[in-house]
Design a protein around this motif. Structure first.
Motif, PDB file in Angstrom:
ATOM      1  N   ARG A 139       3.067   6.908  12.721  1.00 44.27           N
ATOM      2  CA  ARG A 139       2.005   6.692  11.796  1.00 44.27           C
ATOM      3  C   ARG A 139       1.804   5.585  10.862  1.00 44.27           C
ATOM      4  N   LEU A 140       2.805   5.012  10.135  1.00 42.70           N
ATOM      5  CA  LEU A 140       2.805   3.887   9.549  1.00 42.70           C
ATOM      6  C   LEU A 140       2.557   2.739  10.445  1.00 42.70           C
TER       7      LEU A 140
ATOM      8  N   GLN B 162      10.127   4.641   1.906  1.00 42.93           N
ATOM      9  CA  GLN B 162      10.587   6.022   2.362  1.00 42.93           C
ATOM     10  C   GLN B 162      12.051   6.021   3.195  1.00 42.93           C
TER      11      GLN B 162
ATOM     12  N   THR C  46       0.780  -1.160  -0.031  1.00 46.71           N
ATOM     13  CA  THR C  46       0.025   0.016   0.057  1.00 46.71           C
ATOM     14  C   THR C  46       0.955   1.263   0.131  1.00 46.71           C
ATOM     15  N   ARG C  47       2.237   1.055   0.134  1.00 45.73           N
ATOM     16  CA  ARG C  47       2.996   2.429  -0.027  1.00 45.73           C
ATOM     17  C   ARG C  47       4.326   2.239  -0.426  1.00 45.73           C
ATOM     18  N   ARG C  48       4.852   3.235  -1.058  1.00 43.79           N
ATOM     19  CA  ARG C  48       6.341   3.208  -1.529  1.00 43.79           C
ATOM     20  C   ARG C  48       7.321   3.341  -0.449  1.00 43.79           C
TER      21      ARG C  48
END
Lengths: 471, 471
Positions: A235-236, A116, A112-114
């Motif tokens: 947050r993640l 970082q 769901t995410r790239r």
């Protein structure tokens, strides 16, 4: 009207002489108001401390124990004391020699995410990761208790200490997590440790600091992430599992030869009684150690320079010690206490400047009962600097802490450290962060307090030794 | 008491109906107070814009033109508009594809000082240095005029533009140095260019930004140094010659395929009249583009979502354009103006949000005479947000600037950008820097202003075209 000066000085001298009491022998003279004028006037007007700080930070810069910068700083300090006409010598100290190498970290991509990048700095003393990096899931905790409560869930993970330091006063508890967190996590089976930077401001700036590995526990790689990256991880983690990759190429080389730089202004009447002024010459290997502890170094050097010009010299000896290795070992502080063990009974006061170059706020003590009464009457010359008060709280200092078992009284010139942790242990600890006005004012306060301690007829009552042995 | 709501809504409707004037045909209704309640109420309470900004910055992050992040952002934006029930399509744009690579710099040691690292970021578009780095003496200047005045003294040197930006208002002139400095220096024979970061705060944080090489002049490597490092260079240059080594491994790859993301809410009465709301989807490759321009992107997306829920739809079409490549080419802005050239006569207003996610301050215009009178009466619902005023100054926006020759009126919702340049174009431009309250308030102001422009009976008078052609 320069011709008028000698007269007004003489007048002041008369005015400040104690009232005659013919029935008794005259009491020994105390600290003199002319000296207050001289010391405070010079510190506030000649810009010497700041110029010297610029020299230290711009021409030498970083000076972590064992580095070429530290060697250069030792030579610079010796040369500078000599130029000031202050007697100086070097005392050998074996120091740890840790080298940071490269460091990087990233949160791995998920469905769901790239990916970082994370802004990180290895903690001082950390072991390296394998060259290909260490990859593991992150577990977030706020305390050692939470690590314990998690039990097996920590095994094979990177433990992320996400404390809530927001102000200077929060540093102590957060520093305990930084120092001991890696071993606490490793004991529970963790393979790596991350900690939110101990900082009161951030522009994606990680802050390093020392860790200490416990014996008999695997040494795991440990790094500080910037406050922003701590918030990102938090947050993640709120949305699901997070895997990080950490790459550190730190090395611990064999201990290196280094030195404490010791200088002194010999006392005119009680030369064996020593007032010790300390600061630490080493810095971290990020930034240029302007606040930590270039400011302290230049303040105590300047106090010595100003005191050395006094005729006659103060009653007692004022000794300046520029300690090596405060940041990652305290070897300089321990070496001094050991080498001078026989003299510590006559160390009448020790004072360490190591909270940055902020403006002076007042004076603190760690002495036996009655200490306040000795110092308080002499603080008036500091009133216009806003520092003419005895403050609650205890004087201390990492490098002078090994003097506690010998019951050496401690004195502190407290400075405004409310913005100290904006830059402390980070790349941002550079000259521009030190306000020349603040540095001059704290130098003035320090010079006067040092003189008072060296000149007052009595000495501070000695405090009790600590009940528990020092770590 | 939910049952009471329909009644009170009906009451409000009656109260807000214009007074009957039986002698004339009823004037077309203007923007309605119930819609103000609906738009502003929703924007201030549902937290949707901030949640979407978190999604963009945390799950996609950096999105420089040509990168995978930019592709992911295009797909995300399209998906998000679809989820909101807003019609959306992609319009192709060829974009530059520049890749930063590694960057480092240091001041070389001299007889009197040790080496110092400099915190640098290549300017966007910079060429690489040779792999072993570029080493040259530094010449400090403050302006293009100083470069010219130095004549031959610039030959073979690194020109260091040390401007004095301290506040947001100083950005324009400093940005001219950043954009054109490399070619101005190269024309005078320089081999490299450094510039003090364009920033209003720094913790050793370099700020990147685009440069533009002139044709027929050698393209020389160019980088921004942090404010602290600019101050260091300035101090060192005050004492004598300074030599730096700069290493950049930037690459410019062939142009890449990308897209503007275009979405619209069709007008109920004049669908061919378009109110354009713009922001840019690309960001720099440092930080996560939260303020620049994630905030603008999520504000205009949210305005579209809220307007799409209105029944009936506003009189005119509201079109949102998420431009690609504002940061380093403006290809998206140019492509839009070109592809829609035939419709621009019916673009009745264009508004770009690209100054961060600060709180709203008021409205600005760039329109023909009489524009104020059209907008001013409708600003009252923004008064409690502190934004119910027409401000002096001109509306504009990089991506909408290609619409100026077609005399499209510009409108701006001005936001508080006083801290925008603390983080702009730096690693510190991350979600935590955006205040959810401020973002919600500016979103509310934007939604209302957009609705007003789409609903008022009249349209803004068109301004004159610029006298000189755009760059």
């Amino acid at each position: 009207m320069p011709a008028a000066l000698p007269l007004s000085a003489a007048l002041l001298c008369l005015l400040s002489a104690p009232p005659k009491s013919p029935a008794k022998a005259p009491a020994p003279l105390g600290p003199s108001p002319q000296v207050a004028e001289q010391l405070i006037g010079a510190a506030l007007t000649d810009g010497h401390a700041y110029a010297r700080l610029a020299e230290l930070t711009d021409s030498i810069g970083q000076r972590l124990s064992g580095s070429e910068g530290a060697d250069a700083a030792v030579r610079w300090a010796k040369r500078s004391f000599e130029a000031d006409g202050v007697k100086v010598w070097l005392e050998p100290v074996k120091v740890p020699h840790w080298v940071r190498g490269e460091g990087s970290a990233r949160v791995l991509a998920s469905d769901t995410r790239r990916e970082q990048k994370l802004a990180v700095l290895a903690l001082g003393g950390s072991v390296a990761t394998p060259p290909e990096g260490l990859t593991a899931e992150v577990v977030e905790v706020r305390s050692f208790e939470e690590v314990a409560a998690l039990g097996d869930k920590v095994k094979g993970k990177v433990v992320f200490f996400n404390h809530s330091m927001a102000e200077t006063k929060d540093y102590g508890p957060a520093a305990a997590l930084r120092t001991r967190g890696a071993s606490v996590a490793a004991k529970a089976g963790a393979v790596g440790m991350l900690i939110r930077s101990l900082a009161t401001a951030s522009l994606r700036t990680p802050h390093t600091g020392a860790l200490r590995y416990d014996e008999g526990v695997p040494a795991i790689p440990a790094a500080a992430v910037s406050v922003e990256d701590a918030q990102l991880l938090h947050r993640l983690l709120g949305a699901g599992p997070v895997k990080v990759e950490l790459k550190l190429s730190c090395q611990t080389l064999p201990d290196a030869d280094s030195f404490n730089v010791v200088a002194e202004v010999k006392g005119r009447e009680k030369p064996r009684e020593v007032v010790l002024l300390g600061a630490h010459l080493d810095s971290w290997d990020v930034g240029t150690g302007a606040h930590d502890d270039g400011a302290g170094v230049t303040m105590v050097m300047e106090a010595a320079r100003l005191l050395a010009r006094l005729k006659p010299a103060p009653r007692r000896t004022v000794r300046v010690v520029l300690f090596m290795n405060e940041e990652n070992g305290l070897r300089g502080g321990r070496a001094y206490a050991e080498a001078h063990a026989a003299e510590l009974g006559e160390h009448v006061a020790a004072l360490e400047m190591d909270a940055g170059g902020g403006r002076p706020l007042g004076v603190v003590l760690r002495a036996g009962p009655g200490g306040d009464a000795l110092v308080k009457p002499w603080l008036r010359p500091l009133e216009a600097l806003g520092a003419g008060v005895l403050l609650p709280g205890e004087a201390g200092g990492a490098d002078i802490s090994p003097l506690m078992p010998a019951r050496v009284p401690f004195v502190g010139v407290r400075v405004d450290a409310s913005r100290y942790f904006d830059v402390h242990h980070s790349e941002a600890d550079t000259l521009d962060k030190v306000d020349p006005k603040d540095l001059a004012q704290s130098t003035a306060a320090l010079a006067w307090v040092s003189y008072v301690l060296a000149e007052v007829p009595g000495v501070l009552p000695r405090p009790d030794a600590p009940a528990t042995p020092l770590p």
